[in-house]
Design an enzyme around this catalytic site. Structure first.
Site, PDB file in Angstrom:
ATOM      1  N   LYS A 173       0.887  -1.192   0.023  1.00 51.68           N
ATOM      2  CA  LYS A 173       0.025   0.083  -0.066  1.00 51.68           C
ATOM      3  C   LYS A 173       0.792   1.335  -0.053  1.00 51.68           C
ATOM      4  O   LYS A 173       2.172   1.129   0.428  1.00 51.68           O
ATOM      5  CB  LYS A 173      -0.834   0.241   1.338  1.00 51.68           C
ATOM      6  CG  LYS A 173      -1.925   1.004   1.285  1.00 51.68           C
ATOM      7  CD  LYS A 173      -3.132   0.278   0.509  1.00 51.68           C
ATOM      8  CE  LYS A 173      -4.430   1.124   0.208  1.00 51.68           C
ATOM      9  NZ  LYS A 173      -5.495   0.301  -0.200  1.00 51.68           N
ATOM     10  N   GLY A 205     -20.421   7.427   2.333  1.00 54.07           N
ATOM     11  CA  GLY A 205     -19.257   7.650   1.166  1.00 54.07           C
ATOM     12  C   GLY A 205     -19.795   7.710  -0.283  1.00 54.07           C
ATOM     13  O   GLY A 205     -20.432   6.682  -0.447  1.00 54.07           O
ATOM     14  N   TYR A 206     -19.665   8.480  -1.027  1.00 54.28           N
ATOM     15  CA  TYR A 206     -20.193   8.554  -2.397  1.00 54.28           C
ATOM     16  C   TYR A 206     -19.347   8.827  -3.425  1.00 54.28           C
ATOM     17  O   TYR A 206     -19.368   9.317  -4.451  1.00 54.28           O
ATOM     18  CB  TYR A 206     -21.415   9.452  -2.651  1.00 54.28           C
ATOM     19  CG  TYR A 206     -22.426   8.756  -3.585  1.00 54.28           C
ATOM     20  CD1 TYR A 206     -23.426   7.817  -3.002  1.00 54.28           C
ATOM     21  CD2 TYR A 206     -22.912   9.356  -4.503  1.00 54.28           C
ATOM     22  CE1 TYR A 206     -24.372   7.435  -3.594  1.00 54.28           C
ATOM     23  CE2 TYR A 206     -23.733   8.773  -5.346  1.00 54.28           C
ATOM     24  CZ  TYR A 206     -24.786   7.768  -4.788  1.00 54.28           C
ATOM     25  OH  TYR A 206     -25.804   7.072  -5.577  1.00 54.28           O
ATOM     26  N   GLY A 246     -18.716   3.824  -3.251  1.00 51.76           N
ATOM     27  CA  GLY A 246     -20.158   4.108  -2.533  1.00 51.76           C
ATOM     28  C   GLY A 246     -20.861   4.312  -3.576  1.00 51.76           C
ATOM     29  O   GLY A 246     -22.149   3.747  -3.740  1.00 51.76           O
ATOM     30  N   ASP A 258      -6.500   4.397  -5.010  1.00 53.74           N
ATOM     31  CA  ASP A 258      -7.268   4.464  -3.890  1.00 53.74           C
ATOM     32  C   ASP A 258      -7.690   5.701  -3.516  1.00 53.74           C
ATOM     33  O   ASP A 258      -8.235   6.533  -4.361  1.00 53.74           O
ATOM     34  CB  ASP A 258      -6.138   3.841  -2.521  1.00 53.74           C
ATOM     35  CG  ASP A 258      -7.007   3.281  -1.487  1.00 53.74           C
ATOM     36  OD1 ASP A 258      -7.321   2.381  -1.469  1.00 53.74           O
ATOM     37  OD2 ASP A 258      -7.291   4.295  -0.611  1.00 53.74           O
TER      38      ASP A 258
HETATM   39  N1  GLU Z   1      -7.032   0.099  -3.580  1.00 49.15           N
HETATM   40  C1  GLU Z   1      -7.859  -0.836  -3.570  1.00 49.15           C
HETATM   41  C2  GLU Z   1      -8.076  -1.780  -2.412  1.00 49.15           C
HETATM   42  O1  GLU Z   1      -7.919  -1.196  -1.466  1.00 49.15           O
HETATM   43  C3  GLU Z   1      -7.626  -1.786  -4.928  1.00 49.15           C
HETATM   44  C4  GLU Z   1      -5.998  -2.270  -4.721  1.00 49.15           C
HETATM   45  C5  GLU Z   1      -5.619  -2.702  -6.502  1.00 49.15           C
HETATM   46  O2  GLU Z   1      -6.409  -2.923  -7.268  1.00 49.15           O
HETATM   47  O3  GLU Z   1      -4.601  -3.370  -6.322  1.00 49.15           O
HETATM   48  O4  GLU Z   1      -8.461  -2.888  -2.540  1.00 49.15           O
END
Ligand code: GLU
Length: 419
Positions: free
Chosen positions: A105, A217-218, A222, A145
């Site tokens: 992440k 959350g939209y 969402g 994200d």
């Molecule tokens: N950010 C998204 C998650 O929390 C997708 C992550 C991705 O596609 O690698 O799952």
């Protein structure tokens, strides 16, 4: 109740899973500590000529099952510990979904809403260029994200390709269609949330048809969850964002609400409503299904006793604290955990990455069919584990998901000689 550290929450969840699986402290420690945490400086020349230095991170939690996978968020309150927690959740998510990925992440501590487009691009390029040695098609594959999107992924691809001297479209997923992305990826997480909501509703309240839903959350998750749930016959009675919420007992037109958000920036400007509500009120509305699709730690021990929904489908990552979940489990609330409920995004990311590596072959219909199939199968496997191996009254569905996910990672680590 004070500040809840998401990393501490993630470790508590891991501890429980490791104990229930009968593994010892060695396994816990081998999974509680991320493999690598990279902190980068993100220096950006602002439009007014001043130089600002932001801080970013990329966490590599575990790579036993494959290259690290997970999104990058831009958020003014992002922290390293939050990023570590989110990377750990990615490890479990990818494992539970049977993907050949580990967990990672990223985050930049910046308020994207206050950046001009030029500043937004420069932040993105500076962050990715600082990380270029730590990402790669077979090393770490970022994705969108909170407050990042297909345009940001395009800048990432471009920056990385420039540095590496080649065209590496598979280094990130969630790209626009013209750069090897899949249209499905733009709504996949929300669609996945709706699919698991349909599956759980069948088993708990007799079906999704006519079920009342509140969505917190939209944004990407969402809004798409709301749209697909309405398509499936549910009645979305409430929606909210950081500015507040709206309520209509006859159901909101979810697409119109989305149009209002696109035009004005918030759901609160939608006027076919009975009344405005607060985010706090939305969480405790008397509805069948609650979909928290914003940020972490919104359902806490403070409001959990007031939550009336029979089902919670976690569109966000980590919306329910461990304490809150214990209270809800005792009340009989069924919680479809984040690592299952919102996995539609990363599942589609995998399809996109495979597609990039093969030179592009998949159609939207085929990708969507694969997504449906994966979500339904993972839901069934988790539900069956919960039903047959656990005490459904005392243990929640998250425990089932964790036991499946953690065990798969431990097995891979053993095979590789790490344990
Ligand atoms: N950010 C998204 C998650 O929390 C997708 C992550 C991705 O596609 O690698 O799952």
């Amino acid at each position: 109740m004070g500040f809840v550290d998401p990393y501490e929450e993630a470790k508590k969840q891991l501890r429980e899973a490791v104990d229930l699986l009968g593994y010892g402290v060695e396994v816990y420690e081998a999974l509680a500590v991320p493999e690598r945490v990279v902190q980068v400086k993100v220096p950006v020349r602002m439009d007014d000529g001043s130089l600002r230095v932001f801080v970013g991170w990329r966490v590599h939690h575990n790579s036993a099952l494959g290259p690290y996978k997970g999104g990058v968020r831009y958020h003014p309150e992002a922290t390293m510990n939050e990023t570590i927690a989110l990377s750990m959740w990615m490890t479990w998510k990818c494992s539970l979904m049977g993907l050949p990925y580990g967990g990672g992440k990223g985050a930049v501590r910046v308020d994207a809403l206050r950046l001009s487009r030029g500043e937004y691009e420069r932040v993105s390029r500076a962050y990715f260029s600082a990380l270029s040695r730590f990402v790669g098609v077979d090393l770490d594959i970022p994705a969108p994200d909170l407050f990042t999107n297909p345009q940001v992924m395009s800048w990432y691809v471009d920056e990385y390709s420039r540095i590496m001297g080649g065209q590496y479209f598979g280094v990130v997923t969630g790209k626009p269609e013209d750069l090897g992305g899949l249209r499905v990826r733009t709504y996949a997480t929300g669609l996945g949330v709706a699919i698991v909501a349909r599956e759980v509703a069948r088993r708990v309240i007799g079906g999704i048809e006519g079920a009342t839903v509140a969505v917190q959350g939209y944004g990407n998750v969402g809004s798409n969850a709301a749209i697909f749930l309405e398509e499936m016959g549910a009645k979305v009675v409430a929606a909210s964002d950081i500015y507040g919420g709206i309520y209509n007992s006859k159901g909101l037109s979810t697409r119109e609400v989305k149009e209002t958000v696109d035009k004005t920036g918030s759901v609160i400007n939608y006027d076919k409503i009975e009344r405005k509500i607060s985010n706090e009120e939305l969480l405790t509305l008397d509805v069948d299904i609650l979909v928290p699709a914003a940020v972490e730690n919104v359902i806490t021990e403070r409001n959990a006793p007031e939550v009336k929904a029979k089902i919670i489908v976690e569109g966000a990552n980590g919306p329910t604290t461990v304490e809150a979940e214990n209270i809800l489990t005792e009340k009989g609330t069924v919680i479809v955990p984040d690592i299952l409920a919102n996995a539609g995004g990363v599942v589609t990311s995998h399809i996109e990455w495979v597609n990039n590596r093969m030179g592009g072959w998949i159609t939207e219909e085929e990708a969507r069919r694969k997504l449906e199939e994966k979500m339904v199968n993972a839901f069934k496997a988790t539900w069956n584990y919960w039903e047959t191996k656990l005490d459904m009254k005392k243990q929640n569905m998250r425990t089932a998901a964790y036991l499946i996910a953690v065990d798969r990672v431990v097995k891979a680590m053993k095979l590789r000689g790490w344990l």
